[in-house]
Design a protein around this motif. Structure first.
Motif, mmCIF file in Angstrom:
data_model
loop_
_atom_site.group_PDB
_atom_site.id
_atom_site.type_symbol
_atom_site.label_atom_id
_atom_site.label_comp_id
_atom_site.label_asym_id
_atom_site.label_seq_id
_atom_site.Cartn_x
_atom_site.Cartn_y
_atom_site.Cartn_z
ATOM 1 N N ASN A 63 -11.079 -5.263 -6.780
ATOM 2 C CA ASN A 63 -12.044 -5.572 -5.724
ATOM 3 C C ASN A 63 -13.473 -5.586 -6.257
ATOM 4 O O ASN A 63 -14.276 -6.426 -5.865
ATOM 5 N N ALA A 75 -7.445 -7.951 0.812
ATOM 6 C CA ALA A 75 -7.277 -7.240 2.082
ATOM 7 C C ALA A 75 -6.380 -6.039 1.834
ATOM 8 O O ALA A 75 -5.319 -6.158 1.228
ATOM 9 N N GLU A 77 -4.128 -3.312 3.478
ATOM 10 C CA GLU A 77 -3.429 -3.048 4.728
ATOM 11 C C GLU A 77 -3.260 -1.545 4.882
ATOM 12 O O GLU A 77 -2.698 -0.872 4.026
#
Length: 86
Positions: A63, A75, A77
């Protein structure tokens, strides 16, 4: 200053999996040509053991690299843990 150089870099980089004894490692590698024109590879960073990367322990590193490149991050989760009693 180094970040600006990283963002404007136009060489070829890729992820390579190497082994050392029984362990496998994930590395960020740069492909380049030396002064004689011979193709070479140089390790830029060792990202960790393969089993750690597969377990998701490298998500923050990925990231960060995506943010530095101005691209959308992965993303994540989040699954809530809910206990039910009958």
């Amino acid at each position: 200053m180094k970040i600006a150089l990283l963002l404007t870099y136009s060489g070829d980089m890729f992820v390579k999996i190497t082994t050392s004894g029984p362990r496998c490692y994930v590395k960020l590698v740069e492909a380049y040509r030396d002064a004689a024109g011979v193709s070479r590879q140089r390790v830029i960073a060792t990202l960790g053991r393969l089993e750690s990367v597969r377990a998701g322990e490298a998500d923050s590193l990925v990231n960060g690299l995506l943010r530095a490149a101005g691209k959308p991050t992965m993303a994540v989760e989040v699954k809530p843990v809910v206990a039910f009693k009958e």
